[in-house]
Design a protein around this motif. Structure first.
Motif, mmCIF file in Angstrom:
data_model
loop_
_atom_site.group_PDB
_atom_site.id
_atom_site.type_symbol
_atom_site.label_atom_id
_atom_site.label_comp_id
_atom_site.label_asym_id
_atom_site.label_seq_id
_atom_site.Cartn_x
_atom_site.Cartn_y
_atom_site.Cartn_z
ATOM 1 N N ASN A 1 0.881 -1.108 0.099
ATOM 2 C CA ASN A 1 0.007 -0.140 0.200
ATOM 3 C C ASN A 1 0.894 1.356 0.051
ATOM 4 O O ASN A 1 0.317 2.415 -0.669
ATOM 5 C CB ASN A 1 -0.906 0.012 1.223
ATOM 6 N N ARG A 2 2.175 1.032 0.705
ATOM 7 C CA ARG A 2 2.960 2.539 0.611
ATOM 8 C C ARG A 2 3.874 2.442 -0.401
ATOM 9 O O ARG A 2 4.727 3.597 -0.587
ATOM 10 C CB ARG A 2 3.641 2.288 2.026
ATOM 11 N N SER A 3 3.786 1.422 -1.439
ATOM 12 C CA SER A 3 4.683 1.388 -2.763
ATOM 13 C C SER A 3 4.281 2.366 -3.594
ATOM 14 O O SER A 3 3.152 2.698 -3.842
ATOM 15 C CB SER A 3 5.128 0.085 -2.904
ATOM 16 N N LYS A 4 5.262 2.957 -4.286
ATOM 17 C CA LYS A 4 4.864 3.674 -5.639
ATOM 18 C C LYS A 4 4.461 2.762 -6.671
ATOM 19 O O LYS A 4 4.078 3.184 -7.581
ATOM 20 C CB LYS A 4 6.045 4.497 -5.761
ATOM 21 N N ASN A 5 4.997 1.508 -6.504
ATOM 22 C CA ASN A 5 4.618 0.520 -7.716
ATOM 23 C C ASN A 5 3.996 -0.693 -7.317
ATOM 24 O O ASN A 5 4.364 -1.647 -7.270
ATOM 25 C CB ASN A 5 5.897 -0.011 -8.567
ATOM 26 N N PRO A 6 2.847 -0.400 -6.478
ATOM 27 C CA PRO A 6 1.938 -1.660 -6.001
ATOM 28 C C PRO A 6 1.852 -2.844 -7.150
ATOM 29 O O PRO A 6 1.647 -3.883 -6.421
ATOM 30 C CB PRO A 6 0.752 -1.015 -5.198
ATOM 31 N N GLU A 7 1.571 -2.425 -8.286
ATOM 32 C CA GLU A 7 1.327 -3.335 -9.405
ATOM 33 C C GLU A 7 2.587 -4.292 -9.416
ATOM 34 O O GLU A 7 2.241 -5.365 -10.108
ATOM 35 C CB GLU A 7 0.913 -2.764 -10.447
ATOM 36 N N SER A 8 3.532 -4.115 -8.942
ATOM 37 C CA SER A 8 4.835 -4.694 -9.172
ATOM 38 C C SER A 8 4.932 -5.982 -8.221
ATOM 39 O O SER A 8 5.510 -6.883 -8.333
ATOM 40 C CB SER A 8 6.152 -4.028 -9.286
ATOM 41 N N PHE A 9 3.978 -5.742 -7.169
ATOM 42 C CA PHE A 9 3.980 -6.776 -5.874
ATOM 43 C C PHE A 9 3.509 -8.090 -6.544
ATOM 44 O O PHE A 9 2.298 -8.079 -7.329
ATOM 45 C CB PHE A 9 3.275 -6.496 -4.976
ATOM 46 N N GLY A 10 3.825 -9.305 -6.163
ATOM 47 C CA GLY A 10 3.398 -10.400 -6.522
ATOM 48 C C GLY A 10 4.069 -10.966 -7.967
ATOM 49 O O GLY A 10 3.801 -12.136 -8.417
ATOM 50 N N LYS A 11 4.941 -10.129 -8.521
ATOM 51 C CA LYS A 11 5.794 -10.357 -9.658
ATOM 52 C C LYS A 11 7.311 -10.434 -9.561
ATOM 53 O O LYS A 11 8.237 -10.647 -10.564
ATOM 54 C CB LYS A 11 5.298 -9.242 -10.813
ATOM 55 N N GLY A 12 7.640 -10.186 -8.207
ATOM 56 C CA GLY A 12 9.098 -10.420 -7.879
ATOM 57 C C GLY A 12 9.698 -9.433 -7.376
ATOM 58 O O GLY A 12 10.828 -8.980 -7.713
ATOM 59 N N ASN A 13 8.995 -8.625 -6.687
ATOM 60 C CA ASN A 13 9.279 -7.368 -6.315
ATOM 61 C C ASN A 13 9.887 -7.622 -4.599
ATOM 62 O O ASN A 13 9.371 -8.242 -3.834
ATOM 63 C CB ASN A 13 8.149 -6.197 -5.670
ATOM 64 N N PRO A 14 11.445 -7.348 -4.336
ATOM 65 C CA PRO A 14 12.106 -7.538 -3.515
ATOM 66 C C PRO A 14 11.462 -6.926 -1.907
ATOM 67 O O PRO A 14 11.634 -7.497 -0.875
ATOM 68 C CB PRO A 14 13.583 -7.208 -3.608
ATOM 69 N N ASP A 15 10.722 -5.741 -2.374
ATOM 70 C CA ASP A 15 9.961 -5.078 -0.998
ATOM 71 C C ASP A 15 9.131 -6.060 -0.364
ATOM 72 O O ASP A 15 9.108 -5.976 0.785
ATOM 73 C CB ASP A 15 9.144 -3.963 -1.508
ATOM 74 N N GLY A 16 8.378 -7.011 -1.053
ATOM 75 C CA GLY A 16 7.554 -8.026 -0.624
ATOM 76 C C GLY A 16 8.248 -8.800 0.419
ATOM 77 O O GLY A 16 7.822 -9.332 1.318
ATOM 78 N N VAL A 17 9.511 -9.399 -0.283
ATOM 79 C CA VAL A 17 10.282 -10.360 0.750
ATOM 80 C C VAL A 17 10.645 -9.702 1.783
ATOM 81 O O VAL A 17 10.640 -10.175 2.884
ATOM 82 C CB VAL A 17 11.470 -10.842 -0.165
ATOM 83 N N VAL A 18 11.287 -8.534 1.804
ATOM 84 C CA VAL A 18 11.610 -7.824 3.032
ATOM 85 C C VAL A 18 10.699 -7.738 3.993
ATOM 86 O O VAL A 18 11.028 -7.828 5.327
ATOM 87 C CB VAL A 18 12.331 -6.601 2.564
ATOM 88 N N ALA A 19 9.407 -7.107 3.611
ATOM 89 C CA ALA A 19 8.440 -6.817 4.560
ATOM 90 C C ALA A 19 8.181 -8.226 5.231
ATOM 91 O O ALA A 19 7.835 -8.160 6.741
ATOM 92 C CB ALA A 19 7.263 -6.465 3.816
ATOM 93 N N SER A 20 7.836 -9.188 4.480
ATOM 94 C CA SER A 20 7.474 -10.724 5.048
ATOM 95 C C SER A 20 8.370 -11.114 6.036
ATOM 96 O O SER A 20 8.010 -11.549 7.317
ATOM 97 C CB SER A 20 7.264 -11.422 4.081
ATOM 98 N N GLU A 21 9.809 -10.985 5.752
ATOM 99 C CA GLU A 21 10.730 -11.651 6.511
ATOM 100 C C GLU A 21 11.244 -11.003 7.752
ATOM 101 O O GLU A 21 11.514 -11.323 8.783
ATOM 102 C CB GLU A 21 12.071 -12.177 5.675
ATOM 103 N N SER A 22 11.245 -9.354 7.596
ATOM 104 C CA SER A 22 11.394 -8.655 8.679
ATOM 105 C C SER A 22 10.341 -8.955 9.754
ATOM 106 O O SER A 22 10.776 -9.080 11.068
ATOM 107 C CB SER A 22 11.311 -6.951 8.322
ATOM 108 N N ALA A 23 8.956 -8.835 9.411
ATOM 109 C CA ALA A 23 7.693 -8.909 10.316
ATOM 110 C C ALA A 23 7.979 -10.333 10.989
ATOM 111 O O ALA A 23 7.509 -10.404 12.200
ATOM 112 C CB ALA A 23 6.519 -8.585 9.549
ATOM 113 N N ASN A 24 8.029 -11.418 10.324
ATOM 114 C CA ASN A 24 7.970 -12.707 11.058
ATOM 115 C C ASN A 24 8.989 -12.995 12.059
ATOM 116 O O ASN A 24 8.812 -13.477 13.064
ATOM 117 C CB ASN A 24 7.678 -13.767 9.955
ATOM 118 N N ASN A 25 10.266 -12.316 12.043
ATOM 119 C CA ASN A 25 11.159 -12.775 12.744
ATOM 120 C C ASN A 25 11.067 -11.815 13.949
ATOM 121 O O ASN A 25 11.548 -11.907 15.071
ATOM 122 C CB ASN A 25 12.633 -12.653 12.016
ATOM 123 N N ALA A 26 10.512 -10.547 13.551
ATOM 124 C CA ALA A 26 10.473 -9.587 14.609
ATOM 125 C C ALA A 26 9.194 -10.023 15.570
ATOM 126 O O ALA A 26 9.206 -9.835 16.917
ATOM 127 C CB ALA A 26 9.910 -8.269 13.957
#
Length: 484
Positions: free
Chosen positions: A266-291
């Protein structure tokens, strides 16, 4: 040190095999700690916890198969990155930000455990209901192209969660006379079926591939220092989300990684790129689950309140060694408390070291021919599903959800909202019923309690903004069509 390293290594194995979660790793190893000194026992258990949560990223990135519920959102962009020839970069982002997210939450645990736990105690059924409603509005962001299809998927997830014994009174519902359904569907068979088995069925439609030949020459973590700093705010924000959700009992990393992912989208300037290999999604998920690991330990150590099944087992580990979690633990057994803090930090360092050294080996899984790899995955999925409760019914449920997931993919329905609805549905219903029992049927207090009112207002605002965004997109698409 030895127990920590053994714990992390075993945890990574359990986390990477579908169905063998951190919970199962701790449950199996807990009896082995009876004869150990308290600090040795907690060192082993903390290593298992850190490794078990982190190990789920391996199959999530390589096979589109979340090894643990905490890795659901990692599949959304991690797997597309691997398919696009960037498995090393996907692993690099996941490993480094898993470490940083975990480290931040451990620091928060060490510095702020008692005051944070007292704040969490103020959350009752009204507040939990409101938070769950707010979390369910995230379905709109996971809906993909069609908001209607996303909402239908979310409703399917909530409906599936209602099968079995009802919360509070344990009245059986939607069992159709099948005793095996009295306990409802377990999360792992649902998760593995919808993501892994459906993907295997989809792949088997086309000609089986022999495996890719990928260039594994990599420098560092597979991305530049500039890329790392570009992800700084995303990783920090996701870590705070994971820690905050981890502190609240009963929600956990399975929800934290999805909410952090949706927030990043939602905060990304390119939300349409999520689900297609955007590293932002990987960073968000793995930062949160370990935190969420450090967050979940805040109420456990400060107040003796376990937030989920893993921390409930850790509570058992403390009790069998004669330790009573709570404020007096810091006074009476300070050496054990600071031993736990040290073990968490060392386990986090061991986790990043093991995953980094093994990264080049993991990525070679993509070179294994599919006719060898897919049957192995199916066997692991079935073993993992049966291992949850030792019943064959879960293997049948796995197949059912695999076929359901395949049909949904065929008709272009998003699968992620089903998982979000399945996880949050019971929380929503349980806290709604508890609140209504407390108020003797009055719903108004759900709206008038300050914290609950804030989250419900955020939920309404989230829905309004999503409808507005969809309207703007539709208007823009219509204008482009007319212009063409």
């Amino acid at each position: 040190m030895g127990f920590i390293l053994i714990g992390v290594a075993l945890g990574l194995v359990f986390g990477s095999v579908p169905g063998l979660t951190a919970t199962m790793a701790i449950a199996i190893c807990l009896p082995m700690t009876f004869g150990m000194a308290p600090i040795d026992a907690m060192s082993l258990l903390m290593g298992l916890y850190i490794g078990g949560v982190s190990g789920g990223l391996i199959p999530a990135i390589l096979l589109n198969l979340p090894g643990t519920p905490s890795s659901i959102a990692t599949t959304f962009d991690g797997y597309p990155m691997a398919k696009n020839g960037q498995p090393g970069a996907a692993f690099g982002y996941a490993i480094l930000f898993s470490f940083l997210g975990g480290l931040l939450s451990i620091i928060i645990l060490m510095l702020l455990a008692p005051p944070l736990a007292k704040v969490a105690l103020k959350f009752g059924p009204f507040e939990y209901f409101a938070i769950t409603v707010f979390a369910l509005t995230m379905i709109s962001s996971l809906a993909g192209g069609s908001l209607v299809k996303g909402l239908i998927s979310g409703i399917i997830g909530i409906s599936l969660a209602m099968v079995g014994s009802a919360p509070i009174d344990a009245f059986p519902r939607f069992t159709f006379g099948m005793n095996a359904l009295d306990a409802g569907f377990q999360l792992l068979p649902v998760l593995i079926g919808l993501f892994a088995v459906s993907e295997i069925i989809r792949i088997s439609e086309s000609k089986i591939k022999k495996g890719k030949s990928i260039n594994y020459a990599m420098k560092g973590f597979g991305f530049s220092v500039k890329d790392f700093f570009k992800q700084g705010w995303n990783g920090l924000r996701s870590s705070f989300i994971g820690t905050g959700i981890g502190i609240l009992p009963g929600i956990g990393g399975g929800t934290a990684n999805i909410i952090a992912y949706v927030t990043a989208k939602n905060r990304s300037k390119n939300p349409e790129s999520f689900g297609k290999g955007n590293p932002d999604g990987v960073v968000a998920s793995e930062s949160a689950n370990n935190a969420a690991v450090g967050g979940a330990l805040v109420p456990l150590i400060s107040l003796g309140i376990p937030g989920d099944t893993v921390t409930a087992l850790l509570l058992g580990g403390l009790v069998i060694h004669g330790l009573t979690p709570g404020p007096l633990l810091f006074q009476n057994n300070g050496d054990v408390v600071y031993g736990i803090f040290a073990a968490l930090i060392i386990a986090n360092i061991a986790m990043i070291a093991f995953l980094y050294w093994g990264m080049r080996v993991f990525t070679r899984v993509l070179s294994i021919p599919q006719y060898i790899l897919l049957p192995i995955i199916i066997v692991l999925c079935v073993v993992g599903a049966i291992g949850v409760n030792n019943r064959m019914f879960d293997a049948g449920a796995l197949l059912f959800f695999g076929i359901l997931g395949y049909m949904l993919l065929k008709f272009k329905f998003p699968v992620a909202p089903i998982i979000l609805g399945f996880i949050l549905g019971p929380l929503l219903e349980t806290n709604l019923r508890r609140g209504l029992m407390y108020t003797k049927g009055e719903f108004l207090p759900f709206l008038t309690q300050p914290i609950a009112a804030v989250f419900l207002s955020l939920a309404v605002l989230s829905i309004i903004l999503k409808i507005r965004d969809n309207y703007k997109k539709k208007k823009k698409a219509d204008s482009n069509t007319i212009g063409a």
